[in-house]
Design an enzyme around this catalytic site. Structure first.
Site, PDB file in Angstrom:
ATOM      1  N   GLN A   2      68.203 -97.755 -17.442  1.00 49.93           N
ATOM      2  CA  GLN A   2      68.319 -97.265 -16.074  1.00 49.93           C
ATOM      3  C   GLN A   2      67.781 -98.363 -15.000  1.00 49.93           C
ATOM      4  OE1 GLN A   2      63.724 -95.108 -15.622  1.00 49.93           O
ATOM      5  NE2 GLN A   2      64.879 -94.615 -17.678  1.00 49.93           N
ATOM      6  N   HIS A  56      66.539 -98.084 -10.466  1.00 51.76           N
ATOM      7  CA  HIS A  56      66.220 -97.347  -9.352  1.00 51.76           C
ATOM      8  C   HIS A  56      66.550 -97.922  -7.840  1.00 51.76           C
ATOM      9  CE1 HIS A  56      63.621 -95.553 -12.456  1.00 51.76           C
ATOM     10  NE2 HIS A  56      63.097 -96.842 -12.551  1.00 51.76           N
ATOM     11  N   GLU A  72      58.181-100.053  -9.728  1.00 54.79           N
ATOM     12  CA  GLU A  72      57.128 -99.808 -10.761  1.00 54.79           C
ATOM     13  C   GLU A  72      56.679-101.139 -11.621  1.00 54.79           C
ATOM     14  OE1 GLU A  72      60.013 -98.546 -14.688  1.00 54.79           O
ATOM     15  OE2 GLU A  72      59.863 -96.999 -12.827  1.00 54.79           O
ATOM     16  N   HIS A  75      66.894-101.850 -16.910  1.00 52.57           N
ATOM     17  CA  HIS A  75      65.749-101.925 -17.739  1.00 52.57           C
ATOM     18  C   HIS A  75      65.465-100.867 -18.818  1.00 52.57           C
ATOM     19  CE1 HIS A  75      64.040 -99.676 -14.468  1.00 52.57           C
ATOM     20  NE2 HIS A  75      63.210 -99.000 -15.245  1.00 52.57           N
ATOM     21  N   ARG A 112      70.819 -93.532 -14.430  1.00 53.47           N
ATOM     22  CA  ARG A 112      70.881 -94.153 -15.928  1.00 53.47           C
ATOM     23  C   ARG A 112      72.124 -95.015 -16.267  1.00 53.47           C
ATOM     24  NH1 ARG A 112      68.354 -89.517 -15.443  1.00 53.47           N
ATOM     25  NH2 ARG A 112      66.270 -89.326 -16.555  1.00 53.47           N
TER      26      ARG A 112
END
Length: 450
Positions: A100, A102, A137, A283, A302
């Site tokens: 995935q 972001h 993240e 990642h 994804r």
């Protein structure tokens, strides 16, 4: 104000039946517990253990909506829609998660607006943007090792892996060089990685010339043969990558993400190491226990290893295809036993606080100046604790915080109140508590804003 919070672990198939329970000291539920969420995300907001402390509100989200300035402080309460910008998790992966990436903050805002204008329900399975926020993240490894895929490899390394696969193919009873030829053709050109991922996902998920299905099958067979050769004493250049292919094939048979994994960096974190995953970084977490801190968002594009919706066009726009070094995030050691992890975003800071009996800082004066009340009592208790040799750690808040104790126990004192925090317990801390003093032995993770 210190407000006790808790939550129920979320159950996903890739979760562990024992890891979160073992870390936090409760009896396992017997089901796969994947993530414990601590924050105000609408999907699973933290539950307030004593609602009467905050006017009867039962969740952190409800309290923030009702009293944003009290809960968040003036700075975060100022926007039209006040929100806690981060989400803290304990994550336990017994098997691989999806590949995935972001979006950037700008792309998330645009994508969210476009999908709203198109009338796509926010809970639709084929929706990409469920909110207008980005989702960077960090992951802090708690297990001895934490395994992951992260970012695209340098082309020279990809050629090395392809060379090893060709050697294995030549040594096999039924050489099939055509499958690897197809992969190599798509790794040529100025946009080789983009073109290759595009081909793998489109052809491998229904575009269907059959080439990618053949390639995936052949790569898996060669990885299995590599294991047999290694048992016979053969030396491989990429044993970890080939082992990952075998693991992914068991979890997601036939998925084109198995081949995409060979285009990415294979990372083994040791306990205490941290990865930072910015926008566009492809990642997948493979296994391990960690503390994850992210911007509070549901926006995930994804790229394989999942039966869920994959929007190839949007994924290709979001992905960063430039090969980069593995994005380890080193700590800033602000004081003995206090390590700060500060990525280049405004949403969050992760703080690791650790103290051992008799270690550095034991006996150091750490009573915090207090205006009186509960904080004064806490300061009075802290002084004898320091004289008794209890380690002290300090950190000054710049925003609202969430702390979870993963080992031992601490008395945590702020400017106006204090709380006893032991293994498995978590607490929300309003920013007016200022400088926090942690008196005790063990380990605490604290999330806050920069």
């Amino acid at each position: 104000m210190f407000v006790g919070i808790t939550n129920t672990p979320r159950h996903y198939a890739w979760g562990s039946t024992t890891a979160i329970a073992g870390l936090l000291g409760y009896d396992p539920s017997g089901t796969a517990e994947a993530e414990l969420w601590l924050g105000a995300h609408p999907g699973s907001p933290s539950v307030i253990t004593d609602p009467e402390q905050v006017g009867g509100h039962h969740t952190l989200l409800d309290w923030i909506h009702a009293a944003p300035e009290e809960a968040l402080g003036a700075a975060l309460a100022a926007p039209a829609a006040p929100r806690l910008p981060y989400l803290l998790k304990i994550l336990a992966a017994a098997g691989p998660l999806s590949l995935q990436a972001h979006p950037t903050a700008e792309r998330a805002r645009i994508g969210f607006g476009l999908e709203n204008a198109a009338g796509i329900p926010q809970d639709a399975a084929d929706r990409n943007y469920r909110d207008p926020f980005h989702k960077p993240e960090v992951i802090f490894a708690l297990s001895d090792t934490f395994e992951a895929l992260c970012g695209f490899r340098e082309p020279v390394e990809i050629r090395g892996i392809l060379g090893e696969l060709r050697a294995l193919d030549v040594a096999s009873d039924d050489p099939q060089p055509g499958a690897l030829d197809a992969l190599e053709r798509h790794l040529l050109g100025d946009d080789a990685l983009r073109d290759c991922v595009d081909w793998l996902l489109r052809d491998g998920r229904g575009g269907d010339s059959g080439e990618v299905a053949w390639l995936v099958e052949r790569v898996v067979a060669l990885a299995v043969s590599a294991a047999d050769l290694a048992e016979s004493g053969a030396i491989l250049d990429y044993p970890l990558e080939l082992a990952t292919v075998r693991d992914l094939a068991r979890a997601y048979p036939g998925d084109p993400g198995i081949v995409i994994s060979l285009l990415t960096n294979r990372v083994s974190l040791r306990r205490g190491e941290v990865l930072y995953l910015p926008a566009g970084n492809i990642h997948a977490y493979l296994s391990g226990l960690g503390v994850e801190l992210m911007a509070a968002s549901d926006n995930v594009l994804r790229g394989g290893l999942s039966p869920k919706h994959i929007d190839v066009d949007e994924l290709l726009e979001v992905l960063e295809f430039t090969p980069l070094p593995v994005p380890y995030l080193p700590p800033v050691l602000s004081s003995p036993g206090v390590s700060e992890y500060r990525p280049d975003v405004d949403d969050f800071v992760l703080v690791h606080i650790a103290a051992e009996a008799g270690g550095a800082g034991a006996g150091a004066p750490a009573a915090v100046a207090s205006p009186g009340g509960a904080g004064a009592d806490a300061g009075a208790r802290a002084a004898p604790a320091s004289r008794a040799g209890v380690p002290m750690r300090q950190f000054t808040l710049t925003g609202p915080a969430i702390a979870i104790c993963t080992a031992g126990g601490f008395l945590v004192a702020g400017a106006g109140a204090s709380v006893a925090l032991k293994r498995g317990e978590s607490v929300y801390i309003t920013p007016d508590e200022g400088t926090l003093t942690f008196a005790g032995v063990g380990e605490v993770f604290l999330a806050t804003t920069p």
